[in-house]
Design a protein around this motif. Structure first.
Motif, short mmCIF file in Angstrom:
data_model
loop_
_atom_site.label_atom_id
_atom_site.label_comp_id
_atom_site.label_asym_id
_atom_site.label_seq_id
_atom_site.Cartn_x
_atom_site.Cartn_y
_atom_site.Cartn_z
N ILE A 136 -46.63 -18.32 -9.40
CA ILE A 136 -47.18 -18.20 -8.06
C ILE A 136 -46.11 -17.60 -7.15
CG2 ILE A 136 -46.54 -20.60 -7.53
CD1 ILE A 136 -48.85 -20.65 -5.50
N GLY A 137 -46.54 -16.69 -6.31
CA GLY A 137 -45.69 -16.18 -5.24
C GLY A 137 -46.40 -16.47 -3.94
N GLY A 138 -45.66 -16.86 -2.92
CA GLY A 138 -46.31 -17.16 -1.65
C GLY A 138 -45.33 -17.25 -0.51
N HIS A 139 -45.78 -16.88 0.69
CA HIS A 139 -44.94 -17.02 1.86
C HIS A 139 -45.79 -16.99 3.12
CE1 HIS A 139 -45.18 -12.68 0.86
NE2 HIS A 139 -45.26 -12.50 2.18
N PHE A 147 -49.79 -16.11 2.61
CA PHE A 147 -50.21 -15.22 1.52
C PHE A 147 -49.74 -15.83 0.21
CE2 PHE A 147 -48.89 -12.02 -1.57
CZ PHE A 147 -50.07 -11.31 -1.74
N ALA A 148 -50.62 -15.85 -0.79
CA ALA A 148 -50.25 -16.37 -2.12
C ALA A 148 -50.88 -15.51 -3.19
CB ALA A 148 -50.69 -17.82 -2.27
N GLU A 149 -50.21 -15.44 -4.34
CA GLU A 149 -50.74 -14.68 -5.47
C GLU A 149 -50.28 -15.30 -6.77
OE1 GLU A 149 -49.09 -10.71 -5.74
OE2 GLU A 149 -47.19 -11.37 -4.87
N THR A 218 -39.82 -8.48 -9.06
CA THR A 218 -39.50 -8.98 -10.41
C THR A 218 -39.77 -7.95 -11.50
OG1 THR A 218 -41.72 -9.98 -10.51
CG2 THR A 218 -39.89 -11.39 -9.77
N ARG A 219 -40.85 -7.22 -11.39
CA ARG A 219 -41.16 -6.23 -12.43
C ARG A 219 -40.13 -5.10 -12.42
NH1 ARG A 219 -45.10 -4.67 -15.93
NH2 ARG A 219 -46.29 -6.55 -15.48
N SER A 220 -39.76 -4.64 -11.22
CA SER A 220 -38.76 -3.57 -11.12
C SER A 220 -37.43 -4.02 -11.73
CB SER A 220 -38.54 -3.18 -9.65
OG SER A 220 -39.75 -2.71 -9.08
N LEU A 221 -37.07 -5.28 -11.52
CA LEU A 221 -35.81 -5.79 -12.07
C LEU A 221 -35.84 -5.88 -13.59
CD1 LEU A 221 -34.88 -8.73 -9.66
CD2 LEU A 221 -33.67 -6.55 -9.90
N THR A 222 -36.89 -6.50 -14.12
CA THR A 222 -36.93 -6.76 -15.56
C THR A 222 -37.11 -5.48 -16.37
OG1 THR A 222 -39.29 -7.30 -15.38
CG2 THR A 222 -37.74 -9.14 -15.36
N HIS A 223 -37.69 -4.43 -15.77
CA HIS A 223 -37.91 -3.18 -16.49
C HIS A 223 -36.84 -2.13 -16.18
CE1 HIS A 223 -41.78 -5.16 -17.01
NE2 HIS A 223 -42.00 -4.33 -18.00
N PHE A 264 -45.20 -10.59 -15.94
CA PHE A 264 -45.88 -11.16 -14.78
C PHE A 264 -46.09 -10.07 -13.73
CE2 PHE A 264 -45.62 -14.48 -11.17
CZ PHE A 264 -46.99 -14.75 -11.28
N ASN A 265 -46.91 -10.40 -12.72
CA ASN A 265 -47.12 -9.47 -11.60
C ASN A 265 -45.78 -9.05 -11.01
OD1 ASN A 265 -49.49 -10.77 -12.12
ND2 ASN A 265 -50.00 -11.26 -10.04
N ALA A 266 -45.78 -7.93 -10.29
CA ALA A 266 -44.59 -7.51 -9.55
C ALA A 266 -44.48 -8.38 -8.30
CB ALA A 266 -44.70 -6.04 -9.16
N ILE A 267 -43.70 -9.47 -8.42
CA ILE A 267 -43.62 -10.46 -7.35
C ILE A 267 -42.39 -10.21 -6.48
CG2 ILE A 267 -43.09 -12.92 -6.93
CD1 ILE A 267 -45.94 -12.62 -7.52
N LYS A 268 -42.61 -10.28 -5.19
CA LYS A 268 -41.47 -10.31 -4.26
C LYS A 268 -41.02 -11.77 -4.22
CE LYS A 268 -41.35 -7.98 -0.29
NZ LYS A 268 -41.48 -7.62 1.16
#
Length: 315
Positions: A136-139, A147-149, A218-223, A264-268
């Motif tokens: 979960i990402g949320g802020h 906002f949550a995803e 997260t996606r930009s970092l891991t890839h 996982f989704n590209a989470i901020k």
């Protein structure tokens, strides 16, 4: 199932989302917040933007002074804490006498592995439930709005582990499992919550500090060809640090967690959001928790040490 009475301490991205889902299912939820967010909650209710769907609920909301004055802990079936881990110590000090005057179980839904011990110092281990919000990402986007995803799962269990016989928390955890799942919150129980908290810390330490440093999701970092290796290195250091708590994570745990966050989704991350908003970072409860335990074990954690030092320099 009878409606539960739940106090959600901290109505930010995580607490606000779960509060809205529980309220939608008919449970009685009281929120705590402060400042402009609290004023908006009282005036206009809680609005949650989740995966293209808007949840709105007018829920009782108060600051901690009002909570102490107007409520007793046993007015609630559960006290859930969804604050940033940087606030846990101060809030436990603030609510110490109030919490001790009751017998209600206290559930942590926070980052890190050091929140439950702080809560246990106040209410005793027998009342502590460990928990983690997974995928979960949320802020808070603006006062009163969240906002949550993500899948937004919860894993919870008696802390530090369920007692083999007659643990009174076991039956209550079954009640929570049913209630949360019926509310659309995928929830599972574990008899070893400390293990699960450490597995989540592996992910948090892998991506949270580095995302705040690089401003990448997260996606930009891991890839990324270089940063992906740093993420994996920081996760490996977290696996090593778990030994200090007697939670011996394995190479398989490391690879599983890296695969999970990579797909996982590209989470901020929450730490990146805090950095952008100029708020204190949860560095001490994430990277700090790893560094303290690696020092205790007499092992180096160069990836975590370097990223932590660079972030501290920017604060």
């Amino acid at each position: 199932m009878a409606a539960l009475k739940i106090l959600m301490i901290g109505a930010g991205g995580i607490g606000g989302y779960y509060a809205a889902r529980l309220a939608e299912a008919g449970h009685q939820v009281v929120l705590t917040a402060r400042g402009s967010h609290l004023q908006a909650l009282k005036a206009d209710g809680l609005t949650v933007d989740y995966e293209g769907r808007v949840l709105w609920h007018a829920l009782p909301a108060c600051d901690h002074q009002t909570l102490l004055r107007d409520y007793h802990p046993n007015d609630f079936d559960l006290v859930a804490i969804a604050l940033k881990s940087t606030a846990t110590g101060a809030v436990m000090t603030e609510l110490c006498d109030w919490l001790r005057s009751g017998s209600v179980p206290v559930l942590s839904l926070q980052n890190g592995v050091d929140n439950e011990p702080l809560i246990a110092e106040v209410v005793g281990e027998a009342r502590v439930l460990g928990g983690l919000a997974v995928r979960i990402g949320g802020h808070i986007t603006e006062p009163g709005k969240v906002f949550a995803e993500g899948v937004a799962q919860i894993v919870m269990g008696a802390w530090p582990a369920q007692q083999p016989k007659d643990d009174p928390r076991a039956d209550f955890l079954k009640v929570l499992e049913v209630a949360f799942n019926e509310a659309g919150i995928p929830t599972t129980m574990t008899e070893n919550i400390r293990y699960e908290l450490w597995r989540k810390l592996v992910i948090n330490n892998g991506v949270n500090p580095l995302s705040a440093l690089t401003h990448l999701d997260t996606r930009s970092l891991t890839h990324h060809p270089e940063f992906g290796k740093v993420v994996y290195g920081m996760m490996a250091e977290t696996v090593k640090a778990s030994e200090a708590d007697g939670v011996n994570l394995t190479q398989q745990d490391l690879d599983d967690m890296f695969e999970l966050i990579s797909n996982f989704n590209a989470i901020k991350t929450s730490m990146l959001v805090d950095k952008e908003k100029g708020r204190p970072l949860e560095l001490d409860s994430i990277a700090g928790a790893v560094l303290r335990r690696c020092e205790q074990l007499g092992v180096d954690a160069p990836y975590t040490f370097t990223v932590n030092a660079l972030l501290r320099q920017q604060q």
